[in-house]
Design a protein around this motif. Sequence first.
Motif, short mmCIF file in Angstrom:
data_model
loop_
_atom_site.label_atom_id
_atom_site.label_comp_id
_atom_site.label_asym_id
_atom_site.label_seq_id
_atom_site.Cartn_x
_atom_site.Cartn_y
_atom_site.Cartn_z
N TRP A 39 0.85 -1.18 0.00
CA TRP A 39 0.00 0.00 0.00
C TRP A 39 0.89 1.23 0.00
N THR A 63 -4.71 10.34 -2.02
CA THR A 63 -5.26 8.99 -2.18
C THR A 63 -4.34 7.99 -1.48
N TYR A 65 -3.66 3.96 -1.63
CA TYR A 65 -3.88 2.80 -2.50
C TYR A 65 -3.55 1.52 -1.74
N SER A 71 -7.27 -4.49 1.42
CA SER A 71 -8.56 -3.79 1.46
C SER A 71 -9.65 -4.64 2.09
N GLN A 123 -12.56 -0.90 0.31
CA GLN A 123 -12.13 -0.10 -0.84
C GLN A 123 -10.62 -0.22 -1.06
N ARG A 124 -10.23 -0.22 -2.31
CA ARG A 124 -8.80 -0.26 -2.64
C ARG A 124 -8.21 1.14 -2.81
N LYS A 125 -9.07 2.14 -2.97
CA LYS A 125 -8.62 3.54 -3.05
C LYS A 125 -9.39 4.35 -2.03
N ASN A 127 -9.85 8.08 -0.82
CA ASN A 127 -9.57 9.48 -1.18
C ASN A 127 -9.80 10.40 0.01
#
Length: 297
Positions: A39, A63, A65, A71, A123-125, A127
């Motif tokens: 990550w 962001t 990741y 995730s 979630q993988r992203k 924000n």
Amino acid sequence: MNVYRTKKEYLILAIICIGFAGFSHAESNQGPPLCNGHWHVQLKTQSATSEEKGQRGVWIPGTIYLDRALSLCAKNIVIKQPQGGEPMLKGLASQHRYELKNTSRQSITTTGRNDYVLPILGQRKINFWAYVPNGNDFYPGGYQGILEIELKNNTLISTNSYAFSYQVKPYVRAKIANSNNSWMPATGTSVRVNLGNLTQKNSKELPIFIESNSYVGVSMSSENNGYLVNLTNKNNKVPYKLQFLGQQLNLANNVEFNITNRLLNGQKMAIIFQNTPMPFARAGQYEDIITINLFAR
């Protein structure tokens, strides 16, 4: 006798097979696989947007990741300062606080004093925003920030330290005061000042509003070296004077000077034009063009 011995060997073999099956089943109950993966974090300072009103702040998109495995097994992200306290941007001569916001630009839940908590929810992203109040009005230069970010489920999974740079560019802008709210374009604009009947003394004021996050340099030049020239016969001239910031400027040559106070909140200034009366001046229209350049130092 031979038949009985064969049955006995078959029975022993079956017991051995059952024993191995039981051993294999015991290994599968040792628990779920470890929660690991890659990550990283990114703050896109080059994509920052500015507010024109209010706190005149700067919004920097960020962001986090995550790999798919992380995730799904991690629960939340905790963002804080390595030494505790509020997030700070540190420059050569000053430091300024900033805030972290969610995707809706609302406050993020905090724990302790200044630890921001973001839920992952598979979630993988993830924000978020870094909001810098009055970010455009800092003194020009580079500012450094650092975040310590923890990935957690019920326990700490891993920690990531992320450093970033925020660059403040110098700016200066001007507009005609009391006439409209639009700033003059960087390439300049044309403003006409009518002094009136040149056979008598006249004085006209052009009020301008200047704003800058730095110190401002000014240069002025006259196309006719400080004279109003008759458009029909250029040999006929009327001298005039120009005053700015209480100084009378000699436009026979280019003039350069500095405004010594910073104009963060803007300042109204006046350029004053005054002609020498010429009772016997030849009739006609007289004109000069003055070029004024403002630049941030």
